[in-house]
Design a protein around this motif. Structure first.
Motif, PDB file in Angstrom:
ATOM      1  N   TRP A 212       0.845  -1.204   0.000  1.00  0.00           N
ATOM      2  CA  TRP A 212       0.000   0.000   0.000  1.00  0.00           C
ATOM      3  C   TRP A 212       0.876   1.248   0.000  1.00  0.00           C
ATOM      4  CZ3 TRP A 212      -5.000   1.393  -0.513  1.00  0.00           C
ATOM      5  CH2 TRP A 212      -5.367   2.659  -0.065  1.00  0.00           C
ATOM      6  N   GLU A 213       1.827   1.301   0.911  1.00  0.00           N
ATOM      7  CA  GLU A 213       2.719   2.460   1.005  1.00  0.00           C
ATOM      8  C   GLU A 213       3.523   2.638  -0.274  1.00  0.00           C
ATOM      9  OE1 GLU A 213       3.286   4.772   3.537  1.00  0.00           O
ATOM     10  OE2 GLU A 213       1.642   3.951   4.704  1.00  0.00           O
ATOM     11  N   GLY A 214       3.884   1.527  -0.912  1.00  0.00           N
ATOM     12  CA  GLY A 214       4.663   1.588  -2.144  1.00  0.00           C
ATOM     13  C   GLY A 214       3.938   2.244  -3.297  1.00  0.00           C
ATOM     14  N   LEU A 215       2.624   2.289  -3.231  1.00  0.00           N
ATOM     15  CA  LEU A 215       1.846   2.921  -4.299  1.00  0.00           C
ATOM     16  C   LEU A 215       2.017   4.432  -4.335  1.00  0.00           C
ATOM     17  CD1 LEU A 215      -1.554   1.010  -4.123  1.00  0.00           C
ATOM     18  CD2 LEU A 215       0.268   0.730  -5.815  1.00  0.00           C
ATOM     19  N   CYS A 216       2.340   5.012  -3.200  1.00  0.00           N
ATOM     20  CA  CYS A 216       2.486   6.470  -3.142  1.00  0.00           C
ATOM     21  C   CYS A 216       3.670   6.889  -4.013  1.00  0.00           C
ATOM     22  CB  CYS A 216       2.692   6.926  -1.707  1.00  0.00           C
ATOM     23  SG  CYS A 216       2.931   8.711  -1.575  1.00  0.00           S
ATOM     24  N   ASP A 217       3.421   7.802  -4.940  1.00  0.00           N
ATOM     25  CA  ASP A 217       4.492   8.249  -5.824  1.00  0.00           C
ATOM     26  C   ASP A 217       5.330   9.365  -5.207  1.00  0.00           C
ATOM     27  OD1 ASP A 217       2.990  10.648  -6.195  1.00  0.00           O
ATOM     28  OD2 ASP A 217       1.944   9.762  -7.896  1.00  0.00           O
ATOM     29  N   GLY A 218       4.881   9.918  -4.082  1.00  0.00           N
ATOM     30  CA  GLY A 218       5.636  10.977  -3.421  1.00  0.00           C
ATOM     31  C   GLY A 218       5.503  12.327  -4.091  1.00  0.00           C
ATOM     32  N   CYS A 219       4.429  12.537  -4.826  1.00  0.00           N
ATOM     33  CA  CYS A 219       4.254  13.802  -5.541  1.00  0.00           C
ATOM     34  C   CYS A 219       3.988  14.970  -4.599  1.00  0.00           C
ATOM     35  CB  CYS A 219       3.138  13.691  -6.570  1.00  0.00           C
ATOM     36  SG  CYS A 219       1.469  13.609  -5.856  1.00  0.00           S
TER      37      CYS A 219
ATOM     38  N   GLY B 250       8.568  15.554  -0.595  1.00  0.00           N
ATOM     39  CA  GLY B 250       8.212  14.518   0.369  1.00  0.00           C
ATOM     40  C   GLY B 250       7.997  15.084   1.768  1.00  0.00           C
ATOM     41  N   CYS B 251       7.364  14.292   2.600  1.00  0.00           N
ATOM     42  CA  CYS B 251       7.121  14.682   3.986  1.00  0.00           C
ATOM     43  C   CYS B 251       8.435  14.642   4.759  1.00  0.00           C
ATOM     44  CB  CYS B 251       6.098  13.739   4.623  1.00  0.00           C
ATOM     45  SG  CYS B 251       5.646  14.212   6.305  1.00  0.00           S
ATOM     46  N   SER B 252       8.709  15.696   5.507  1.00  0.00           N
ATOM     47  CA  SER B 252       9.960  15.763   6.259  1.00  0.00           C
ATOM     48  C   SER B 252       9.922  14.949   7.556  1.00  0.00           C
ATOM     49  CB  SER B 252      10.311  17.224   6.572  1.00  0.00           C
ATOM     50  OG  SER B 252       9.304  17.783   7.407  1.00  0.00           O
ATOM     51  N   ASP B 253       8.732  14.519   7.971  1.00  0.00           N
ATOM     52  CA  ASP B 253       8.623  13.686   9.181  1.00  0.00           C
ATOM     53  C   ASP B 253       7.448  12.729   9.016  1.00  0.00           C
ATOM     54  OD1 ASP B 253       8.983  12.563  11.654  1.00  0.00           O
ATOM     55  OD2 ASP B 253       8.592  14.401  12.787  1.00  0.00           O
ATOM     56  N   TYR B 254       7.533  11.888   8.012  1.00  0.00           N
ATOM     57  CA  TYR B 254       6.443  10.984   7.640  1.00  0.00           C
ATOM     58  C   TYR B 254       5.992  10.110   8.810  1.00  0.00           C
ATOM     59  CZ  TYR B 254       3.740   7.755   4.755  1.00  0.00           C
ATOM     60  OH  TYR B 254       2.720   6.999   4.223  1.00  0.00           O
ATOM     61  N   ALA B 255       6.916   9.587   9.575  1.00  0.00           N
ATOM     62  CA  ALA B 255       6.577   8.673  10.669  1.00  0.00           C
ATOM     63  C   ALA B 255       5.748   9.352  11.759  1.00  0.00           C
ATOM     64  CB  ALA B 255       7.847   8.082  11.277  1.00  0.00           C
ATOM     65  N   ASN B 256       5.930  10.651  11.941  1.00  0.00           N
ATOM     66  CA  ASN B 256       5.248  11.376  13.015  1.00  0.00           C
ATOM     67  C   ASN B 256       4.223  12.389  12.514  1.00  0.00           C
ATOM     68  OD1 ASN B 256       6.817  10.205  15.244  1.00  0.00           O
ATOM     69  ND2 ASN B 256       8.519  11.251  14.237  1.00  0.00           N
ATOM     70  N   ARG B 257       3.850  12.299  11.251  1.00  0.00           N
ATOM     71  CA  ARG B 257       2.992  13.316  10.653  1.00  0.00           C
ATOM     72  C   ARG B 257       1.638  13.473  11.347  1.00  0.00           C
ATOM     73  NH1 ARG B 257       2.844   8.715   7.882  1.00  0.00           N
ATOM     74  NH2 ARG B 257       0.968   8.024   6.786  1.00  0.00           N
ATOM     75  N   PHE B 258       1.050  12.387  11.792  1.00  0.00           N
ATOM     76  CA  PHE B 258      -0.267  12.479  12.418  1.00  0.00           C
ATOM     77  C   PHE B 258      -0.195  13.149  13.785  1.00  0.00           C
ATOM     78  CE2 PHE B 258      -0.639   8.603   9.709  1.00  0.00           C
ATOM     79  CZ  PHE B 258      -1.399   9.205   8.710  1.00  0.00           C
ATOM     80  N   ALA B 259       0.905  12.983  14.486  1.00  0.00           N
ATOM     81  CA  ALA B 259       1.082  13.625  15.791  1.00  0.00           C
ATOM     82  C   ALA B 259       1.383  15.113  15.631  1.00  0.00           C
ATOM     83  CB  ALA B 259       2.205  12.941  16.565  1.00  0.00           C
ATOM     84  N   LYS B 260       2.041  15.477  14.534  1.00  0.00           N
ATOM     85  CA  LYS B 260       2.461  16.862  14.347  1.00  0.00           C
ATOM     86  C   LYS B 260       1.463  17.722  13.576  1.00  0.00           C
ATOM     87  CE  LYS B 260       7.409  16.204  14.746  1.00  0.00           C
ATOM     88  NZ  LYS B 260       8.709  16.458  14.135  1.00  0.00           N
ATOM     89  N   VAL B 261       0.642  17.090  12.732  1.00  0.00           N
ATOM     90  CA  VAL B 261      -0.305  17.842  11.905  1.00  0.00           C
ATOM     91  C   VAL B 261      -1.711  17.302  12.173  1.00  0.00           C
ATOM     92  CG1 VAL B 261      -0.958  18.499   9.552  1.00  0.00           C
ATOM     93  CG2 VAL B 261       1.455  18.228  10.147  1.00  0.00           C
ATOM     94  N   ALA B 262      -2.500  18.097  12.868  1.00  0.00           N
ATOM     95  CA  ALA B 262      -3.814  17.643  13.332  1.00  0.00           C
ATOM     96  C   ALA B 262      -4.742  17.200  12.203  1.00  0.00           C
ATOM     97  CB  ALA B 262      -4.485  18.741  14.147  1.00  0.00           C
ATOM     98  N   ASP B 263      -4.677  17.850  11.054  1.00  0.00           N
ATOM     99  CA  ASP B 263      -5.606  17.488   9.975  1.00  0.00           C
ATOM    100  C   ASP B 263      -4.969  16.621   8.886  1.00  0.00           C
ATOM    101  OD1 ASP B 263      -4.058  19.570   8.999  1.00  0.00           O
ATOM    102  OD2 ASP B 263      -5.721  20.713   8.183  1.00  0.00           O
ATOM    103  N   CYS B 264      -3.837  15.993   9.180  1.00  0.00           N
ATOM    104  CA  CYS B 264      -3.240  15.044   8.247  1.00  0.00           C
ATOM    105  C   CYS B 264      -4.120  13.790   8.221  1.00  0.00           C
ATOM    106  CB  CYS B 264      -1.818  14.678   8.680  1.00  0.00           C
ATOM    107  SG  CYS B 264      -0.950  13.626   7.499  1.00  0.00           S
ATOM    108  N   LEU B 265      -4.467  13.346   7.046  1.00  0.00           N
ATOM    109  CA  LEU B 265      -5.385  12.226   6.907  1.00  0.00           C
ATOM    110  C   LEU B 265      -4.661  10.925   6.606  1.00  0.00           C
ATOM    111  CD1 LEU B 265      -8.117  13.940   4.717  1.00  0.00           C
ATOM    112  CD2 LEU B 265      -8.151  13.580   7.187  1.00  0.00           C
TER     113      LEU B 265
END
Length: 150
Positions: A20-27, A59-74
């Motif tokens: 699933w994660e591999g599908l993301c092209d990182g655009c 790309g996301c600079s903190d992908y692993a912690n994005r949900f903790a750092k950005v309240a509306d990250c889906l």
């Protein structure tokens, strides 16, 4: 790359987390702020990027912690496919959910490299601005995230 690929033989709900994660092209297009008209529900894409989006790489600079750092990250998952209409038409998750294949520029078809995606102008790289206190996203409405090549 030739042969049969997992995204051609498996449905989105059948994929492992790594597939699933591999599908993301990182655009980075999903990391741009969107505005929704309260009267019509129409969604407008902006060039204003999430604070964690690296504007150079796209790309996301903190992908692993994005949900903790950005309240509306889906969190995108196969279970919320009904919500995919806000994703840009070029998004692999949206394309596959609509029965379309991956575009020729997708990194999975290019040895994991993003150079063809950038050459096709399908990323936010060099086209977006970081969110800030003095920015009004309404001043940055764009149509380019809705473009789809191939």
């Amino acid at each position: 790359m030739s042969g049969v690929h997992y995204w051609e033989t498996k449905g989105l709900k059948e994929m492992s987390q790594s597939e699933w994660e591999g599908l993301c092209d990182g655009c980075g297009k999903c990391c741009l702020h969107k505005l929704q008209d309260e009267d019509t529900d129409e969604i407008y894409h902006t060039a204003v990027a999430c604070e964690l989006l690296d504007l150079r790489s796209g790309g996301c600079s903190d992908y692993a912690n994005r949900f903790a750092k950005v309240a509306d990250c889906l969190q995108l998952s196969a279970d919320n496919l009904a919500n995919f209409q806000w994703l840009p038409p070029s998004c692999a998750y949206r394309r596959l959910s609509e029965g379309r294949g991956l575009p020729s520029w997708h990194p999975l078809l290019n040895g994991g490299k993003k150079h063809k995606m950038h050459a096709a102008d399908m990323s936010v790289r060099h086209k977006s601005v970081s969110e800030g206190l003095d920015l009004d996203p309404a001043d940055f409405i764009v149509t380019w995230p809705l473009e789809d090549v191939d």
